[in-house]
Design an enzyme around this catalytic site. Structure first.
Site, PDB file in Angstrom:
ATOM      1  N   ASN A   1      27.036  -7.352   0.777  1.00 52.42           N
ATOM      2  CA  ASN A   1      26.065  -6.552   0.020  1.00 52.42           C
ATOM      3  C   ASN A   1      26.348  -5.103   0.402  1.00 52.42           C
ATOM      4  O   ASN A   1      25.860  -4.620   1.431  1.00 52.42           O
ATOM      5  CB  ASN A   1      24.626  -6.945   0.375  1.00 52.42           C
ATOM      6  CG  ASN A   1      23.612  -6.160  -0.446  1.00 52.42           C
ATOM      7  OD1 ASN A   1      23.964  -5.160  -1.095  1.00 52.42           O
ATOM      8  ND2 ASN A   1      22.369  -6.601  -0.426  1.00 52.42           N
TER       9      ASN A   1
ATOM     10  N   HIS B   1      23.314  -9.080  -4.142  1.00 48.27           N
ATOM     11  CA  HIS B   1      22.263  -8.061  -4.192  1.00 48.27           C
ATOM     12  C   HIS B   1      20.915  -8.757  -4.180  1.00 48.27           C
ATOM     13  O   HIS B   1      20.710  -9.724  -4.928  1.00 48.27           O
ATOM     14  CB  HIS B   1      22.392  -7.184  -5.441  1.00 48.27           C
ATOM     15  CG  HIS B   1      23.666  -6.411  -5.439  1.00 48.27           C
ATOM     16  ND1 HIS B   1      23.875  -5.362  -4.588  1.00 48.27           N
ATOM     17  CD2 HIS B   1      24.812  -6.588  -6.125  1.00 48.27           C
ATOM     18  CE1 HIS B   1      25.102  -4.909  -4.768  1.00 48.27           C
ATOM     19  NE2 HIS B   1      25.696  -5.639  -5.689  1.00 48.27           N
ATOM     20  N   LEU B   2      20.028  -8.243  -3.355  1.00 48.51           N
ATOM     21  CA  LEU B   2      18.687  -8.821  -3.271  1.00 48.51           C
ATOM     22  C   LEU B   2      17.951  -8.650  -4.592  1.00 48.51           C
ATOM     23  O   LEU B   2      17.294  -9.567  -5.076  1.00 48.51           O
ATOM     24  CB  LEU B   2      17.900  -8.130  -2.153  1.00 48.51           C
ATOM     25  CG  LEU B   2      18.430  -8.353  -0.731  1.00 48.51           C
ATOM     26  CD1 LEU B   2      17.812  -7.334   0.219  1.00 48.51           C
ATOM     27  CD2 LEU B   2      18.126  -9.770  -0.268  1.00 48.51           C
ATOM     28  N   SER B   3      18.045  -7.448  -5.151  1.00 42.51           N
ATOM     29  CA  SER B   3      17.331  -7.140  -6.395  1.00 42.51           C
ATOM     30  C   SER B   3      18.203  -7.461  -7.599  1.00 42.51           C
ATOM     31  O   SER B   3      19.419  -7.634  -7.477  1.00 42.51           O
ATOM     32  CB  SER B   3      16.948  -5.657  -6.420  1.00 42.51           C
ATOM     33  OG  SER B   3      18.114  -4.846  -6.408  1.00 42.51           O
TER      34      SER B   3
ATOM     35  N   ARG C   1      23.013   2.269 -11.225  1.00 42.54           N
ATOM     36  CA  ARG C   1      23.330   1.046 -10.467  1.00 42.54           C
ATOM     37  C   ARG C   1      24.136   0.054 -11.300  1.00 42.54           C
ATOM     38  O   ARG C   1      24.411  -1.062 -10.847  1.00 42.54           O
ATOM     39  CB  ARG C   1      22.042   0.370  -9.979  1.00 42.54           C
ATOM     40  CG  ARG C   1      21.242   1.200  -9.000  1.00 42.54           C
ATOM     41  CD  ARG C   1      20.053   0.420  -8.460  1.00 42.54           C
ATOM     42  NE  ARG C   1      19.036   1.333  -7.981  1.00 42.54           N
ATOM     43  CZ  ARG C   1      18.980   1.826  -6.737  1.00 42.54           C
ATOM     44  NH1 ARG C   1      19.849   1.459  -5.831  1.00 42.54           N
ATOM     45  NH2 ARG C   1      18.023   2.663  -6.390  1.00 42.54           N
TER      46      ARG C   1
ATOM     47  N   TYR D   1      12.575  -5.340  -2.694  1.00 33.28           N
ATOM     48  CA  TYR D   1      13.468  -6.027  -1.747  1.00 33.28           C
ATOM     49  C   TYR D   1      12.793  -7.136  -0.940  1.00 33.28           C
ATOM     50  O   TYR D   1      13.442  -7.779  -0.124  1.00 33.28           O
ATOM     51  CB  TYR D   1      14.087  -4.990  -0.788  1.00 33.28           C
ATOM     52  CG  TYR D   1      14.876  -3.926  -1.516  1.00 33.28           C
ATOM     53  CD1 TYR D   1      15.994  -4.264  -2.273  1.00 33.28           C
ATOM     54  CD2 TYR D   1      14.489  -2.585  -1.475  1.00 33.28           C
ATOM     55  CE1 TYR D   1      16.713  -3.298  -2.958  1.00 33.28           C
ATOM     56  CE2 TYR D   1      15.206  -1.613  -2.153  1.00 33.28           C
ATOM     57  CZ  TYR D   1      16.315  -1.973  -2.891  1.00 33.28           C
ATOM     58  OH  TYR D   1      17.024  -1.017  -3.576  1.00 33.28           O
TER      59      TYR D   1
ATOM     60  N   ARG E   1       9.779  -0.589   3.538  1.00 33.52           N
ATOM     61  CA  ARG E   1       9.307   0.023   2.282  1.00 33.52           C
ATOM     62  C   ARG E   1       9.833  -0.779   1.095  1.00 33.52           C
ATOM     63  O   ARG E   1      10.742  -1.586   1.246  1.00 33.52           O
ATOM     64  CB  ARG E   1       9.824   1.457   2.157  1.00 33.52           C
ATOM     65  CG  ARG E   1       9.067   2.419   3.013  1.00 33.52           C
ATOM     66  CD  ARG E   1       9.580   3.825   2.824  1.00 33.52           C
ATOM     67  NE  ARG E   1       9.244   4.637   3.967  1.00 33.52           N
ATOM     68  CZ  ARG E   1       8.082   5.243   4.145  1.00 33.52           C
ATOM     69  NH1 ARG E   1       7.142   5.122   3.229  1.00 33.52           N
ATOM     70  NH2 ARG E   1       7.850   5.954   5.214  1.00 33.52           N
TER      71      ARG E   1
ATOM     72  N   ASP F   1      38.949  -0.880  -2.527  1.00 28.25           N
ATOM     73  CA  ASP F   1      40.354  -0.934  -2.109  1.00 28.25           C
ATOM     74  C   ASP F   1      40.527  -1.770  -0.837  1.00 28.25           C
ATOM     75  O   ASP F   1      41.515  -2.496  -0.704  1.00 28.25           O
ATOM     76  CB  ASP F   1      40.893   0.482  -1.877  1.00 28.25           C
ATOM     77  CG  ASP F   1      41.123   1.239  -3.181  1.00 28.25           C
ATOM     78  OD1 ASP F   1      41.134   0.602  -4.254  1.00 28.25           O
ATOM     79  OD2 ASP F   1      41.296   2.474  -3.131  1.00 28.25           O
TER      80      ASP F   1
ATOM     81  N   HIS G   1      27.867   1.141  -5.834  1.00 30.12           N
ATOM     82  CA  HIS G   1      27.963   1.923  -7.068  1.00 30.12           C
ATOM     83  C   HIS G   1      28.820   3.179  -6.935  1.00 30.12           C
ATOM     84  O   HIS G   1      28.926   3.950  -7.887  1.00 30.12           O
ATOM     85  CB  HIS G   1      26.543   2.313  -7.521  1.00 30.12           C
ATOM     86  CG  HIS G   1      25.555   1.206  -7.348  1.00 30.12           C
ATOM     87  ND1 HIS G   1      25.662   0.012  -8.022  1.00 30.12           N
ATOM     88  CD2 HIS G   1      24.461   1.068  -6.540  1.00 30.12           C
ATOM     89  CE1 HIS G   1      24.668  -0.786  -7.654  1.00 30.12           C
ATOM     90  NE2 HIS G   1      23.927  -0.167  -6.746  1.00 30.12           N
TER      91      HIS G   1
ATOM     92  N   ALA H   1      23.999   0.736  -1.515  1.00 30.28           N
ATOM     93  CA  ALA H   1      24.254   1.870  -2.416  1.00 30.28           C
ATOM     94  C   ALA H   1      25.751   2.129  -2.622  1.00 30.28           C
ATOM     95  O   ALA H   1      26.153   2.633  -3.686  1.00 30.28           O
ATOM     96  CB  ALA H   1      23.573   3.126  -1.875  1.00 30.28           C
TER      97      ALA H   1
ATOM     98  N   GLU I   1      29.896 -10.994  -3.792  1.00 26.70           N
ATOM     99  CA  GLU I   1      28.946  -9.869  -3.747  1.00 26.70           C
ATOM    100  C   GLU I   1      27.518 -10.408  -3.880  1.00 26.70           C
ATOM    101  O   GLU I   1      27.266 -11.303  -4.694  1.00 26.70           O
ATOM    102  CB  GLU I   1      29.270  -8.955  -4.938  1.00 26.70           C
ATOM    103  CG  GLU I   1      28.372  -7.772  -5.118  1.00 26.70           C
ATOM    104  CD  GLU I   1      28.688  -7.014  -6.424  1.00 26.70           C
ATOM    105  OE1 GLU I   1      29.249  -7.623  -7.372  1.00 26.70           O
ATOM    106  OE2 GLU I   1      28.365  -5.821  -6.488  1.00 26.70           O
TER     107      GLU I   1
ATOM    108  N   ARG J   1      17.902  -2.578 -13.347  1.00 28.15           N
ATOM    109  CA  ARG J   1      17.476  -1.354 -12.674  1.00 28.15           C
ATOM    110  C   ARG J   1      18.130  -0.125 -13.322  1.00 28.15           C
ATOM    111  O   ARG J   1      18.559  -0.171 -14.461  1.00 28.15           O
ATOM    112  CB  ARG J   1      17.765  -1.479 -11.179  1.00 28.15           C
ATOM    113  CG  ARG J   1      16.959  -2.642 -10.548  1.00 28.15           C
ATOM    114  CD  ARG J   1      17.102  -2.688  -9.062  1.00 28.15           C
ATOM    115  NE  ARG J   1      16.539  -1.506  -8.434  1.00 28.15           N
ATOM    116  CZ  ARG J   1      16.710  -1.204  -7.143  1.00 28.15           C
ATOM    117  NH1 ARG J   1      17.413  -2.022  -6.368  1.00 28.15           N
ATOM    118  NH2 ARG J   1      16.193  -0.105  -6.643  1.00 28.15           N
TER     119      ARG J   1
ATOM    120  N   PRO K   1      24.408   0.243   3.744  1.00 29.96           N
ATOM    121  CA  PRO K   1      23.402   1.189   4.199  1.00 29.96           C
ATOM    122  C   PRO K   1      21.971   0.860   3.784  1.00 29.96           C
ATOM    123  O   PRO K   1      21.720   0.421   2.663  1.00 29.96           O
ATOM    124  CB  PRO K   1      23.843   2.515   3.561  1.00 29.96           C
ATOM    125  CG  PRO K   1      24.765   2.144   2.467  1.00 29.96           C
ATOM    126  CD  PRO K   1      25.433   0.870   2.899  1.00 29.96           C
ATOM    127  N   ASN K   2      21.094   1.073   4.746  1.00 30.96           N
ATOM    128  CA  ASN K   2      19.641   0.942   4.596  1.00 30.96           C
ATOM    129  C   ASN K   2      19.129  -0.492   4.577  1.00 30.96           C
ATOM    130  O   ASN K   2      17.914  -0.707   4.592  1.00 30.96           O
ATOM    131  CB  ASN K   2      19.132   1.697   3.356  1.00 30.96           C
ATOM    132  CG  ASN K   2      19.370   3.183   3.473  1.00 30.96           C
ATOM    133  OD1 ASN K   2      18.986   3.784   4.466  1.00 30.96           O
ATOM    134  ND2 ASN K   2      20.034   3.775   2.495  1.00 30.96           N
TER     135      ASN K   2
END
Ligand code: CA2
Length: 143
Positions: free
Chosen positions: A73, A99-101, A110, A22, A17, A86, A79, A76, A97, A106, A9-10
């Site tokens: 990725n 993650h950009l950040s 997270r 990111y 933004r 599963d 977490h 959200a 896995e 953080r 998501p997102n």
């Protein structure tokens, strides 16, 4: 080899933004980056993005028999989602896995990754290059 690259998501809002976290590049640029990385490393790929947990579970389930590995990725849902954990365990495909950040630097909320518990490896804080490293890892693993 054929890889499925899954974004949660997102991530479709990239570049709009929070560029300090990111990056400035948008989601189509991320897809282009992944396609180029796969081509350079000798893999085929499909790239999908969803904002919906159940749809991500369906996508992971449908990967069985169709792909050799998954780059994910979960955004959200990383977490929060035992369902995604599963699903990754259920299909048993090698998964990495991304993650950009740099998630470890953080917020406290997270610091847990459910999806990561079903992944061979995590690349975090490398921006788009994290996807390249994940693709490289899976290509080398399946050689
Ligand atoms: O660093 C990552 O790649 C994350 O998976 C990104 C998620 C975040 O919830 C994870 O903790 C770490 C957020 C996805 C993108 O969210 C945006 C927010 C604002 C503007 C653009 C994207």
């Amino acid at each position: 080899m054929k890889l499925l690259i899954i974004n949660g998501p997102n991530l479709n809002m990239l570049g709009i933004r929070e560029p300090d976290i990111y990056g400035k590049e948008d989601y189509p640029a991320l897809c282009d980056h992944c396609e180029r990385a796969c081509k350079a490393l000798g893999a085929d790929c499909d790239i999908v993005q969803s904002n919906h947990e159940g749809e991500l579970v369906d996508i992971i389930q449908n990967a069985l028999g169709a792909y050799d590995g998954i780059v994910i990725n979960p955004a959200a849902y990383t977490h929060t989602s035992v369902a995604i954990l599963d699903a990754l365990k259920a299909v048993g495909l090698p998964a990495v896995e991304v993650h950009l950040s740099k998630v470890s630097e953080r917020e406290e909320f997270r610091q847990i990754s459910y999806a990561g518990m079903a992944c061979e490896k995590t690349f975090s804080g490398l921006g788009f290059e994290g996807y390249t490293e994940a693709i490289r890892y899976l290509v080398n693993m399946c050689k």
